[in-house]
Motif scaffolding. Structure first.
Motif, PDB file in Angstrom:
ATOM      1  N   VAL A  78       1.361  -1.269   0.127  1.00 42.36           N
ATOM      2  CA  VAL A  78       0.121   0.296  -0.061  1.00 42.36           C
ATOM      3  C   VAL A  78       1.051   0.985  -0.011  1.00 42.36           C
ATOM      4  CG1 VAL A  78      -1.796   1.371   1.444  1.00 42.36           C
ATOM      5  CG2 VAL A  78      -1.728  -0.992   1.056  1.00 42.36           C
ATOM      6  N   LEU A  79       1.502   1.520   0.988  1.00 45.50           N
ATOM      7  CA  LEU A  79       2.671   2.287   0.683  1.00 45.50           C
ATOM      8  C   LEU A  79       3.603   2.739  -0.296  1.00 45.50           C
ATOM      9  CD1 LEU A  79       3.536   5.386   2.466  1.00 45.50           C
ATOM     10  CD2 LEU A  79       5.062   3.280   3.374  1.00 45.50           C
ATOM     11  N   SER A  80       4.237   1.711  -0.648  1.00 42.18           N
ATOM     12  CA  SER A  80       4.870   1.597  -1.607  1.00 42.18           C
ATOM     13  C   SER A  80       4.497   1.901  -2.860  1.00 42.18           C
ATOM     14  CB  SER A  80       5.569   0.070  -2.101  1.00 42.18           C
ATOM     15  OG  SER A  80       6.810  -0.026  -0.894  1.00 42.18           O
ATOM     16  N   SER A  81       2.869   1.593  -3.092  1.00 40.28           N
ATOM     17  CA  SER A  81       2.114   2.007  -4.482  1.00 40.28           C
ATOM     18  C   SER A  81       2.059   3.207  -4.565  1.00 40.28           C
ATOM     19  CB  SER A  81       1.278   0.714  -4.450  1.00 40.28           C
ATOM     20  OG  SER A  81       1.727  -0.472  -5.074  1.00 40.28           O
ATOM     21  N   ALA A  82       1.725   4.018  -3.174  1.00 38.46           N
ATOM     22  CA  ALA A  82       1.220   5.224  -3.347  1.00 38.46           C
ATOM     23  C   ALA A  82       2.708   6.316  -3.392  1.00 38.46           C
ATOM     24  CB  ALA A  82       0.435   5.324  -1.437  1.00 38.46           C
ATOM     25  N   VAL A  83       3.733   5.761  -2.447  1.00 40.58           N
ATOM     26  CA  VAL A  83       5.015   6.409  -3.120  1.00 40.58           C
ATOM     27  C   VAL A  83       4.511   6.235  -5.039  1.00 40.58           C
ATOM     28  CG1 VAL A  83       7.715   6.584  -3.221  1.00 40.58           C
ATOM     29  CG2 VAL A  83       6.064   5.730  -0.975  1.00 40.58           C
ATOM     30  N   ALA A  84       4.502   5.493  -5.158  1.00 41.43           N
ATOM     31  CA  ALA A  84       5.409   4.991  -6.831  1.00 41.43           C
ATOM     32  C   ALA A  84       4.328   5.726  -8.001  1.00 41.43           C
ATOM     33  CB  ALA A  84       4.128   3.867  -7.538  1.00 41.43           C
ATOM     34  N   GLY A  85       2.607   6.218  -7.261  1.00 38.60           N
ATOM     35  CA  GLY A  85       1.793   7.165  -7.980  1.00 38.60           C
ATOM     36  C   GLY A  85       2.882   8.135  -7.869  1.00 38.60           C
ATOM     37  N   ILE A  86       3.051   8.895  -7.238  1.00 33.10           N
ATOM     38  CA  ILE A  86       3.404   9.991  -6.325  1.00 33.10           C
ATOM     39  C   ILE A  86       4.894  10.921  -7.739  1.00 33.10           C
ATOM     40  CG2 ILE A  86       4.210  11.814  -4.869  1.00 33.10           C
ATOM     41  CD1 ILE A  86       2.387  10.604  -2.743  1.00 33.10           C
ATOM     42  N   ASP A  87       5.124   9.379  -7.214  1.00 29.54           N
ATOM     43  CA  ASP A  87       7.056   9.633  -8.125  1.00 29.54           C
ATOM     44  C   ASP A  87       6.813   9.735  -9.169  1.00 29.54           C
ATOM     45  OD1 ASP A  87       9.940   8.925  -7.484  1.00 29.54           O
ATOM     46  OD2 ASP A  87       9.020   7.595  -9.118  1.00 29.54           O
ATOM     47  N   GLN A  88       5.613   8.798  -9.865  1.00 32.97           N
ATOM     48  CA  GLN A  88       4.806   9.121 -11.679  1.00 32.97           C
ATOM     49  C   GLN A  88       5.001  10.551 -11.768  1.00 32.97           C
ATOM     50  OE1 GLN A  88       2.591   6.467 -11.833  1.00 32.97           O
ATOM     51  NE2 GLN A  88       3.405   4.395 -11.417  1.00 32.97           N
ATOM     52  N   ALA A  89       4.060  11.511 -10.885  1.00 33.89           N
ATOM     53  CA  ALA A  89       3.497  12.780 -11.300  1.00 33.89           C
ATOM     54  C   ALA A  89       4.999  13.292 -11.197  1.00 33.89           C
ATOM     55  CB  ALA A  89       2.079  13.063 -10.235  1.00 33.89           C
ATOM     56  N   LEU A  90       5.732  13.479 -10.444  1.00 34.92           N
ATOM     57  CA  LEU A  90       6.949  14.354  -9.878  1.00 34.92           C
ATOM     58  C   LEU A  90       7.206  13.840 -11.163  1.00 34.92           C
ATOM     59  CD1 LEU A  90       8.025  14.430  -6.633  1.00 34.92           C
ATOM     60  CD2 LEU A  90       5.538  15.554  -7.009  1.00 34.92           C
ATOM     61  N   TRP A  91       8.131  12.856 -11.364  1.00 35.03           N
ATOM     62  CA  TRP A  91       8.425  12.653 -13.332  1.00 35.03           C
ATOM     63  C   TRP A  91       8.010  13.911 -14.195  1.00 35.03           C
ATOM     64  CZ3 TRP A  91      13.713  11.785 -13.396  1.00 35.03           C
ATOM     65  CH2 TRP A  91      13.952  11.575 -12.715  1.00 35.03           C
ATOM     66  N   ASP A  92       7.112  13.253 -14.302  1.00 37.72           N
ATOM     67  CA  ASP A  92       5.968  14.116 -15.277  1.00 37.72           C
ATOM     68  C   ASP A  92       5.815  15.814 -15.404  1.00 37.72           C
ATOM     69  OD1 ASP A  92       3.686  14.240 -17.332  1.00 37.72           O
ATOM     70  OD2 ASP A  92       2.055  13.815 -16.026  1.00 37.72           O
ATOM     71  N   ILE A  93       5.830  16.688 -14.347  1.00 37.73           N
ATOM     72  CA  ILE A  93       6.455  17.975 -14.014  1.00 37.73           C
ATOM     73  C   ILE A  93       7.017  17.976 -14.417  1.00 37.73           C
ATOM     74  CG2 ILE A  93       6.254  19.134 -12.107  1.00 37.73           C
ATOM     75  CD1 ILE A  93       3.823  17.841 -10.299  1.00 37.73           C
ATOM     76  N   ALA A  94       8.647  17.073 -13.821  1.00 34.54           N
ATOM     77  CA  ALA A  94       9.560  17.020 -14.034  1.00 34.54           C
ATOM     78  C   ALA A  94      10.237  17.806 -15.748  1.00 34.54           C
ATOM     79  CB  ALA A  94      10.171  16.329 -13.925  1.00 34.54           C
ATOM     80  N   GLY A  95       9.241  16.436 -16.209  1.00 35.40           N
ATOM     81  CA  GLY A  95       9.565  16.684 -17.517  1.00 35.40           C
ATOM     82  C   GLY A  95       8.674  17.562 -18.230  1.00 35.40           C
ATOM     83  N   LYS A  96       7.375  18.054 -17.631  1.00 39.85           N
ATOM     84  CA  LYS A  96       6.797  19.291 -18.525  1.00 39.85           C
ATOM     85  C   LYS A  96       7.759  20.845 -18.050  1.00 39.85           C
ATOM     86  CE  LYS A  96       2.647  16.879 -18.375  1.00 39.85           C
ATOM     87  NZ  LYS A  96       1.214  16.698 -17.712  1.00 39.85           N
ATOM     88  N   THR A  97       8.789  20.460 -17.320  1.00 38.15           N
ATOM     89  CA  THR A  97       8.844  21.311 -16.393  1.00 38.15           C
ATOM     90  C   THR A  97      10.084  22.244 -18.055  1.00 38.15           C
ATOM     91  OG1 THR A  97       8.377  21.023 -14.634  1.00 38.15           O
ATOM     92  CG2 THR A  97      10.239  23.078 -15.092  1.00 38.15           C
ATOM     93  N   TYR A  98      10.839  20.956 -17.968  1.00 42.30           N
ATOM     94  CA  TYR A  98      12.245  21.033 -18.745  1.00 42.30           C
ATOM     95  C   TYR A  98      12.122  20.718 -20.291  1.00 42.30           C
ATOM     96  CZ  TYR A  98      14.107  20.675 -13.760  1.00 42.30           C
ATOM     97  OH  TYR A  98      15.097  21.094 -13.118  1.00 42.30           O
ATOM     98  N   GLY A  99      10.738  20.332 -20.445  1.00 46.61           N
ATOM     99  CA  GLY A  99      10.140  19.723 -22.507  1.00 46.61           C
ATOM    100  C   GLY A  99      10.352  19.566 -22.466  1.00 46.61           C
ATOM    101  N   VAL A 100      10.659  17.814 -22.308  1.00 52.98           N
ATOM    102  CA  VAL A 100      11.697  16.427 -22.384  1.00 52.98           C
ATOM    103  C   VAL A 100      10.579  15.647 -21.840  1.00 52.98           C
ATOM    104  CG1 VAL A 100      13.754  17.278 -22.913  1.00 52.98           C
ATOM    105  CG2 VAL A 100      12.929  16.620 -20.740  1.00 52.98           C
ATOM    106  N   PRO A 101      10.292  14.529 -22.596  1.00 52.76           N
ATOM    107  CA  PRO A 101       9.969  12.783 -21.806  1.00 52.76           C
ATOM    108  C   PRO A 101      10.513  12.401 -20.863  1.00 52.76           C
ATOM    109  CG  PRO A 101      10.989  13.033 -24.570  1.00 52.76           C
ATOM    110  CD  PRO A 101      11.188  14.607 -24.383  1.00 52.76           C
TER     111      PRO A 101
END
Length: 381
Positions: A78-101
Motif C-alpha cells: 500500500v505505501l509503496s504503491s502510494a509512493v509509486a504514483g506520486i513519484d510518477q506524477a513528480l517525474w511527469d512534472i519534471a519532464g513538462k517543466t524541462y520540456g522533454v520526455p
C-alpha cells in the motif's frame, strides 16, 4: 514552483489516478494503485500529501527518501504503491517543466522501439490457440497466458498435462519466430512448479512467471535449478531490498511494477541491480495508461530491458480500456507488436481530465476473486 494539491480518482475498471497541481500551472499525473485496494492506497496518498504540499516538486529524490523512510513503519504494497504514483506524477512534472520526455532525463533512449506483449486466455485459460491466432493477425510477436486455473498443492497428472497441452497449442500457432510467456500467477506450490516447468522446456517459452508465491522466494532457486526455462518474477516485490536475494537465485527476468515498486525512481535502481546479476527487465503492467506511460520511460532508458506488458483488451478491462482516458491515443499505437519512443514532455501522454472526473463519479469496487478448491478450501487466485 510549489505543490498545491494532490487529488485521487478511482476510475473503472480497477484503477486509481492521481493529479498533482502546482502554483505555476504545471500538472503531473500518476497511477498509485493496488488492484483491489484502490481506496486504501488513496488514503495513503492523502496522508503522504502532508509531506508534499508547499514543497518544490522537482526535488524528486528527496521526496522519495522522505516518503519511504520518514515513518517508523515502512514498505509494503500500500505505501509503496502510494509512493509509486506520486513519484510518477513528480517525474511527469519534471519532464513538462524541462520540456522533454522523462526518458531523456534518465539518460536518453537506448532503442527506437519497445516490444510489447498481449494477454490471451483469461484467468482460467481457454481457447488459447484461437486467441493467439487473433494476436498474430493483429501484428503482435509475443503473447502471455495463464498456465492454469486453480491448482492444488500437489495436483493430478491431468492438470499437469492440461498446462502442457495449452502451451503446445499456442506454440503451434505462433511458430518459432514468436514468443509465449506462461504466468503461473503464484498458483503453484514449489513442488508443482518443479514438476511442471521442466515439461515446458521443449516449447521454449519466453519465460515462466511467478512460479512460486512471493512469500516463498527462498524456494526460487529450487525451481531455477530444475529447469532451463527462464524464470520471471517481481510483481509482488516492492523495493530493491525485496529484489536483493532473488536476483542471485537464478531468475532470468525481473518484473517490478511501476505502480507498486516505488515508481520510476526505484524501478530504475532495481534495473541497475538486475543488470549486475545478468537479469533482464520486463516491467509488470496490467494496469492503466499512466502506469504504462511510466513503464515505457523505463523501457526506453534501460539497457537490460526485454519486453513490456500492457493491458489493452485484457480480461480485467470490462467497460473501460487503456485508451479511454487519453486525449490522444497515438502514444500507444502498436506497430508489429512494438511501440515507438514517446516524445511529448513528461510521461508522454495527455490525460482527458473531464473523462477521468466523470468516471470517478462512478468509481469502482474491484476486488480480487476468491477461489476455492472442490473441497471448499481456499485456493490461490
Amino acid at each position: 514552483m510549489r505543490i498545491t494539491a494532490l487529488e485521487t480518482f478511482p476510475v473503472p475498471p480497477r484503477w486509481l489516478f492521481l493529479k498533482i497541481t502546482t502554483d505555476e500551472g504545471v500538472v503531473g499525473w500518476g497511477e498509485p494503485v493496488v488492484e483491489g485496494r484502490a481506496h486504501t492506497v488513496a488514503t495513503a496518498v492523502e496522508e503522504l500529501s502532508e509531506l508534499l504540499v508547499g514543497r518544490d516538486p522537482l526535488a524528486i529524490e528527496d521526496h522519495w527518501q522522505v516518503m519511504t523512510k520518514g515513518g517508523f513503519y515502512r514498505g509494503g504494497p500500500v505505501l509503496s504503491s502510494a509512493v509509486a504514483g506520486i513519484d510518477q506524477a513528480l517525474w511527469d512534472i519534471a519532464g513538462k517543466t524541462y520540456g522533454v520526455p522523462v526518458h531523456r532525463l534518465l539518460g536518453g533512449p537506448l532503442r527506437d522501439r519497445v516490444r510489447v506483449y498481449q494477454w490471451i486466455g483469461g484467468d482460467e485459460p481457454s481457447e488459447v490457440a484461437e486467441a493467439a491466432a487473433e494476436q498474430v493477425e493483429a501484428g503482435f510477436t509475443a503473447v502471455k497466458m495463464n498456465a492454469s486455473g486453480r491448482m492444488r498443492h500437489i495436483d493430478t497428472p491431468a492438470e499437469v498435462e492440461g498446462v502442457v497441452r495449452r502451451v503446445e497449442a499456442v506454440r503451434e500457432v505462433l511458430g518459432d519466430r514468436r514468443d509465449v510467456a506462461v504466468d503461473f500467477h503464484g498458483r503453484f506450490s514449489t513442488a508443482m512448479a518443479r514438476r511442471v516447468v521442466p515439461r515446458l522446456e521443449p516449447l521454449l517459452p519466453l519465460f515462466v512467471e511467478e512460479p512460486v508465491l512471493p512469500e516463498n522466494t527462498s524456494k526460487v532457486r529450487e525451481v531455477t535449478a530444475a529447469t532451463s526455462v527462464p524464470v520471471a518474477l517481481g510483481e509482488r516485490l516492492f523495493s530493491r531490498w525485496d529484489f536483493r536475494d532473488v536476483l542471485g537465485a537464478g531468475i532470468a527476468v525481473a518484473q517490478p511494477d511501476l505502480s507498486h515498486a516505488g515508481g520510476i525512481s526505484e524501478v530504475r535502481r532495481i534495473a541497475a541491480m538486475a543488470e549486475a546479476h545478468d537479469v533482464t527487465m520486463a516491467p509488470h503492467c496490467p494496469l492503466g495508461p499512466i502506469a504504462l506511460a511510466a513503464s515505457l520511460q523505463i523501457a526506453f532508458s534501460t539497457p537490460n530491458f526485454l519486453i513490456q506488458e500492457q493491458s489493452r483488451g485484457i480480461h480485467y478491462n470490462v467497460g473501460s480500456d487503456l485508451l479511454d482516458y487519453l486525449v490522444d491515443p497515438s502514444p500507444f499505437r502498436f506497430e508489429e507488436g512494438r511501440v515507438r519512443a514517446p516524445e511529448a514532455p513528461g510521461l508522454g501522454i495527455e490525460i482527458d481530465e473531464a473523462a477521468v472526473r466523470r468516471a470517478a463519479e462512478l468509481g469502482h469496487r474491484w476486488r480480487s476473486p476468491i477461489w476455492r478448491d472442490d473441497d471448499g478450501s481456499f485456493a490461490e487466485w
